[in-house]
Structure formats: structure tokens, C-alpha cells
Design a protein around this motif. Sequence first.
Motif, PDB file in Angstrom:
ATOM      1  N   UNK A   1      -8.524   1.059   5.626  1.00 16.58           N
ATOM      2  CA  UNK A   1      -8.817  -0.347   5.348  1.00 16.58           C
ATOM      3  C   UNK A   1      -9.494  -0.499   3.996  1.00 16.58           C
ATOM      4  N   UNK A   2     -10.379   0.449   3.662  1.00 20.44           N
ATOM      5  CA  UNK A   2     -11.036   0.422   2.347  1.00 20.44           C
ATOM      6  C   UNK A   2     -10.023   0.619   1.231  1.00 20.44           C
ATOM      7  N   UNK A   3      -9.104   1.571   1.411  1.00 19.37           N
ATOM      8  CA  UNK A   3      -8.067   1.798   0.397  1.00 19.37           C
ATOM      9  C   UNK A   3      -7.197   0.559   0.223  1.00 19.37           C
ATOM     10  N   UNK A   4      -6.906  -0.102   1.336  1.00 16.91           N
ATOM     11  CA  UNK A   4      -6.087  -1.317   1.268  1.00 16.91           C
ATOM     12  C   UNK A   4      -6.847  -2.431   0.567  1.00 16.91           C
TER      13      UNK A   4
ATOM     14  N   UNK B   1      -3.419   1.076  -1.614  1.00 13.94           N
ATOM     15  CA  UNK B   1      -2.288   1.137  -0.696  1.00 13.94           C
ATOM     16  C   UNK B   1      -2.131  -0.225  -0.043  1.00 13.94           C
ATOM     17  N   UNK B   2      -1.023  -0.422   0.638  1.00 17.21           N
ATOM     18  CA  UNK B   2      -0.876  -1.572   1.537  1.00 17.21           C
ATOM     19  C   UNK B   2      -0.390  -1.042   2.875  1.00 17.21           C
ATOM     20  N   UNK B   3      -0.753  -1.722   3.939  1.00 21.25           N
ATOM     21  CA  UNK B   3      -0.482  -1.250   5.295  1.00 21.25           C
ATOM     22  C   UNK B   3       0.292  -2.312   6.062  1.00 21.25           C
ATOM     23  N   UNK B   4       1.348  -1.886   6.726  1.00 21.84           N
ATOM     24  CA  UNK B   4       2.127  -2.764   7.597  1.00 21.84           C
ATOM     25  C   UNK B   4       2.412  -1.976   8.867  1.00 21.84           C
ATOM     26  N   UNK B   5       1.528  -2.092   9.860  1.00 23.14           N
ATOM     27  CA  UNK B   5       1.656  -1.274  11.059  1.00 23.14           C
ATOM     28  C   UNK B   5       1.459   0.186  10.708  1.00 23.14           C
TER      29      UNK B   5
ATOM     30  N   UNK C   1       2.846   2.843   5.405  1.00 27.28           N
ATOM     31  CA  UNK C   1       1.834   2.887   4.353  1.00 27.28           C
ATOM     32  C   UNK C   1       2.546   2.934   3.010  1.00 27.28           C
ATOM     33  N   UNK C   2       2.241   1.958   2.169  1.00 30.16           N
ATOM     34  CA  UNK C   2       2.836   1.880   0.837  1.00 30.16           C
ATOM     35  C   UNK C   2       1.785   2.293  -0.193  1.00 30.16           C
ATOM     36  N   UNK C   3       2.113   3.267  -1.015  1.00 30.26           N
ATOM     37  CA  UNK C   3       1.200   3.717  -2.055  1.00 30.26           C
ATOM     38  C   UNK C   3       1.394   2.840  -3.289  1.00 30.26           C
ATOM     39  N   UNK C   4       0.332   2.144  -3.662  1.00 31.14           N
ATOM     40  CA  UNK C   4       0.387   1.226  -4.803  1.00 31.14           C
ATOM     41  C   UNK C   4      -0.126   1.892  -6.073  1.00 31.14           C
TER      42      UNK C   4
END
Length: 234
Positions: free
Chosen positions: A204-207, A212-216, A219-222
Motif C-alpha cells: 500500500x505504501x509503494x502504491x 506500483x499500482x495494484x488491481x487485486x 501488480x503493475x510496476x510504474x
Amino acid sequence: MIVKSNIDTAEVAKQILQLWNQLTDEQAQLVENSLFIRQFKKGELIHRGLSAPEHIMYLIEGKVKIFKDGVGGRNQIIRVIKPTEFFGFRAHFAEEDYKTSAMSFETSTVAFIPSHIIDELMNENPSVSLFFVRQLSKELGVSDARIVNLTQKHIRGRLAEALLYLKDTYGLEEDGHTLSIYLSREDLANLSNMTTSNAIRTLSCFAAEKLISIDGKKIKIIKDDELQKISAIG
């Protein structure tokens, strides 16, 4: 339930033989005749710790985790396996029972070659022996690095390292950012040597930091470079 696969054993044997140079026609036929293929559903055990290593395994399709039962019922994921990799051979060469277990992350197809067949090939053909020496050496190097990472890095560094490890192992989806593996938070925690609650909190902190972004489970590395820095700092 373990089920038989309809994948052609001749095609699988051809894949394996491409990894082992200079096999004779008789040796190639021995591999094709002796291997068998099974499919495992998500979450099924492929081999269990403390059992005897009767076969050496080759992952054809899917994703597999190698893990060890820990204290208090927690598991530690030692490494992950991708297609075209062998696994389960260290225990055989050490002449001991498995110290770890293997389980499918998703539906996975595995080829099994009897251990005594591998021994026969290694005795007859130095290229097969050299192949497994190299595989063991690579695994030892990865294990050494992960031991340092999991014991010396702080939580943020461990999670960043785990995400990058998954990226290096399984790659990214077509968008060039989303990890090509969907892990539960528990598995991600077990890979990072932390509690599930800490893994959720750190994700959650990384997001929130837009790393990153999270969808379920996706995990997408930004910001790959920022994760690299966090992992390096520890």
C-alpha cells in the motif's frame, strides 16, 4: 487432482534434448521413452518435503514455487520455477529426502524423468553432468544472494527485491509493466520473509508513492528504477 496431460512426450523430449548437447540417438530415445507428463491444478503439491526423490522434474507450462515449512505453520518460499527449468534434482544428487516442497502457483504441466535414467545419462555423457553442475551452481548463487537479502534488508527492501525477482523470473505482460504472475498477499509475504500484514502495508505504501499500482492480485510496476534503489539500499 493430478491429471494426465495431452502434450506430446516426443515434443517435450525434444525440448529437453536441446538443453543437453551431443546425446546419441539411443540416449535421446531413452529420454523420450522414460518420461511421463502430468498436469497440476493451482495449489496442488508436485512433491512434498521428506519424501524420496524418485524423479527429476521439468516444468513445461505454468509456474511453480519451491517452499519450506517454517516455524508456527508459516512457509518460506525459497525460489520460483519458470517453464523450461528443471527442479527437484538437488535431493537426488545429495542422496537424501526432499528438504523442500513444490507446489503449482497456477495450472502447471510437469514432465517427470526417473532419477536412475538421469544417473545413466550422466554416467554415459559428460554434457548432461555439466548441465546439472551448472544448474546447481546457479541455484547456489541465487540462494546465497537471497539469504543476504532476506536477512539483512528492511521490509521495504525485501519487498522491492521480491517484486524485481518476480519480474526477472516471469517477465511482464504485454503492457510492459504488469507482473506476469498473480500472487496472493500470503505468497508475496512468504517470498519476502515477512508477515502478510506487513506485505499488505508495504504494498500500500509503494502504491501511495506511485512506485506500483495494484488491481487485486495484479501488480503493475510504474517506477522500476525507484524499486531498484529501494532494494539496493536495503
